[in-house]
Design a protein around this motif. Structure first.
Motif, PDB file in Angstrom:
ATOM      1  N   LEU A 144       0.805  -1.219   0.000  1.00  0.00           N
ATOM      2  CA  LEU A 144       0.000   0.000   0.000  1.00  0.00           C
ATOM      3  C   LEU A 144       0.844   1.277   0.000  1.00  0.00           C
ATOM      4  CD1 LEU A 144      -2.895  -0.995   2.425  1.00  0.00           C
ATOM      5  CD2 LEU A 144      -3.074  -0.528  -0.031  1.00  0.00           C
ATOM      6  N   GLY A 145       2.149   1.141  -0.040  1.00  0.00           N
ATOM      7  CA  GLY A 145       3.006   2.336  -0.094  1.00  0.00           C
ATOM      8  C   GLY A 145       2.997   3.104   1.207  1.00  0.00           C
ATOM      9  N   THR A 146       2.436   4.304   1.188  1.00  0.00           N
ATOM     10  CA  THR A 146       2.481   5.174   2.371  1.00  0.00           C
ATOM     11  C   THR A 146       1.441   4.832   3.431  1.00  0.00           C
ATOM     12  OG1 THR A 146       1.005   6.795   1.350  1.00  0.00           O
ATOM     13  CG2 THR A 146       3.382   7.100   1.012  1.00  0.00           C
ATOM     14  N   TRP A 147       0.498   3.973   3.115  1.00  0.00           N
ATOM     15  CA  TRP A 147      -0.527   3.608   4.087  1.00  0.00           C
ATOM     16  C   TRP A 147       0.113   2.932   5.295  1.00  0.00           C
ATOM     17  CZ3 TRP A 147      -6.133   3.300   3.662  1.00  0.00           C
ATOM     18  CH2 TRP A 147      -6.630   4.023   2.583  1.00  0.00           C
ATOM     19  N   GLN A 148      -0.541   3.067   6.437  1.00  0.00           N
ATOM     20  CA  GLN A 148      -0.083   2.421   7.659  1.00  0.00           C
ATOM     21  C   GLN A 148      -1.213   1.579   8.228  1.00  0.00           C
ATOM     22  OE1 GLN A 148       1.397   5.530  10.215  1.00  0.00           O
ATOM     23  NE2 GLN A 148       2.987   6.115   8.761  1.00  0.00           N
ATOM     24  N   GLY A 149      -0.897   0.740   9.207  1.00  0.00           N
ATOM     25  CA  GLY A 149      -1.935  -0.107   9.757  1.00  0.00           C
ATOM     26  C   GLY A 149      -1.551  -0.741  11.068  1.00  0.00           C
ATOM     27  N   TYR A 150      -2.549  -1.400  11.651  1.00  0.00           N
ATOM     28  CA  TYR A 150      -2.382  -2.098  12.922  1.00  0.00           C
ATOM     29  C   TYR A 150      -3.269  -3.334  12.902  1.00  0.00           C
ATOM     30  CZ  TYR A 150      -2.674  -3.152  17.890  1.00  0.00           C
ATOM     31  OH  TYR A 150      -2.636  -3.781  19.105  1.00  0.00           O
ATOM     32  N   ARG A 151      -2.710  -4.464  13.303  1.00  0.00           N
ATOM     33  CA  ARG A 151      -3.471  -5.706  13.414  1.00  0.00           C
ATOM     34  C   ARG A 151      -3.462  -6.156  14.865  1.00  0.00           C
ATOM     35  NH1 ARG A 151      -1.737 -11.173  13.651  1.00  0.00           N
ATOM     36  NH2 ARG A 151      -3.396 -12.625  13.086  1.00  0.00           N
ATOM     37  N   ALA A 152      -4.639  -6.399  15.426  1.00  0.00           N
ATOM     38  CA  ALA A 152      -4.742  -6.955  16.776  1.00  0.00           C
ATOM     39  C   ALA A 152      -4.293  -8.413  16.723  1.00  0.00           C
ATOM     40  CB  ALA A 152      -6.178  -6.854  17.281  1.00  0.00           C
ATOM     41  N   ASN A 153      -4.090  -9.023  17.877  1.00  0.00           N
ATOM     42  CA  ASN A 153      -3.664 -10.423  17.875  1.00  0.00           C
ATOM     43  C   ASN A 153      -4.266 -11.221  19.020  1.00  0.00           C
ATOM     44  OD1 ASN A 153      -2.251  -9.501  20.041  1.00  0.00           O
ATOM     45  ND2 ASN A 153      -0.224  -9.913  19.214  1.00  0.00           N
ATOM     46  N   SER A 154      -5.507 -10.901  19.382  1.00  0.00           N
ATOM     47  CA  SER A 154      -6.105 -11.587  20.522  1.00  0.00           C
ATOM     48  C   SER A 154      -7.412 -12.307  20.203  1.00  0.00           C
ATOM     49  CB  SER A 154      -6.358 -10.571  21.639  1.00  0.00           C
ATOM     50  OG  SER A 154      -7.317  -9.622  21.214  1.00  0.00           O
ATOM     51  N   ALA A 155      -7.819 -12.333  18.949  1.00  0.00           N
ATOM     52  CA  ALA A 155      -9.122 -12.912  18.601  1.00  0.00           C
ATOM     53  C   ALA A 155      -9.102 -14.439  18.655  1.00  0.00           C
ATOM     54  CB  ALA A 155      -9.549 -12.467  17.204  1.00  0.00           C
ATOM     55  N   ALA A 156     -10.261 -14.986  18.930  1.00  0.00           N
ATOM     56  CA  ALA A 156     -10.424 -16.439  18.883  1.00  0.00           C
ATOM     57  C   ALA A 156     -10.145 -16.930  17.470  1.00  0.00           C
ATOM     58  CB  ALA A 156     -11.849 -16.804  19.301  1.00  0.00           C
ATOM     59  N   TYR A 157      -9.555 -18.102  17.361  1.00  0.00           N
ATOM     60  CA  TYR A 157      -9.274 -18.752  16.078  1.00  0.00           C
ATOM     61  C   TYR A 157      -8.328 -17.950  15.190  1.00  0.00           C
ATOM     62  CZ  TYR A 157     -13.366 -21.147  17.818  1.00  0.00           C
ATOM     63  OH  TYR A 157     -14.252 -21.807  18.606  1.00  0.00           O
TER      64      TYR A 157
END
Length: 181
Positions: A98-111
């Motif tokens: 995505l180039g300049t886009w940024q993001g965050y992914r959680a890591n606590s969900a079931a499955y």
């Protein structure tokens, strides 16, 4: 709605129609070859948030990453709330594409099908991103919150993902997973 045309006819042209709704904005491509250039939302004067359940992302590895990246760039919204992000590596590949886009992914969900945000830092400034209701049984995937500023205005966006199937469908899917046909 998801559709995979895995066996299109080879002796005739295939045409598709797609419509996307956002509040009062409608993006409607004519019947014909579908192109991402026919999909768009808003203007630089409007704040756009999109949500997308990607179903065990990246379901088809680099093909999925490339297609999702292409769609997000074409739609040019400010924030995208994502659901069912199963791979941290796939999510990082998406951010890289995505180039300049940024993001965050959680890591606590079931499955291991987590929530995430991607956002355009050219148009929004993120204050913080965090989960809520982490220890509540009603939320197998804790809602993900992003606090941000767009055009000198503060916003709080909550990405939430409840179950995707109705009760009968959920019970059938559970039986199929354990081999009870």
């Amino acid at each position: 709605t998801e559709y995979f045309d895995t066996d299109p006819p080879t002796d005739t042209a295939v045409k598709y129609r797609i419509t996307a709704l956002s509040g009062t904005s409608v993006s409607n491509s004519a019947v014909g070859s579908l192109t991402l250039s026919s999909l768009y939302f808003g203007t630089p004067e409007t704040f756009e948030v999109m949500t997308w359940n990607l179903l065990s992302f990246p379901r088809y590895d680099s093909i999925t990453v490339g297609a999702v990246s292409q769609a997000i760039k074409a739609l040019d919204v400010d924030v995208v709330g994502l659901q069912e992000i199963a791979s941290e590596t796939g999510f990082q590949q998406l951010l890289d594409s995505l180039g300049t886009w940024q993001g965050y992914r959680a890591n606590s969900a079931a499955y291991n099908i987590d929530l995430a945000f991607v956002y355009n830092p050219v148009t929004v400034t993120v204050g913080q991103i965090y989960e809520i209701f982490r220890h509540e049984d009603a939320f197998p995937r804790p809602p993900l919150v992003i606090e941000l500023t767009w055009n000198s205005r503060s916003f709080i966006v909550i990405d939430n993902h409840y179950k995707a199937l109705g009760d009968a469908d959920s019970q059938r899917a559970a039986r199929l997973r354990i081999g009870d046909h």
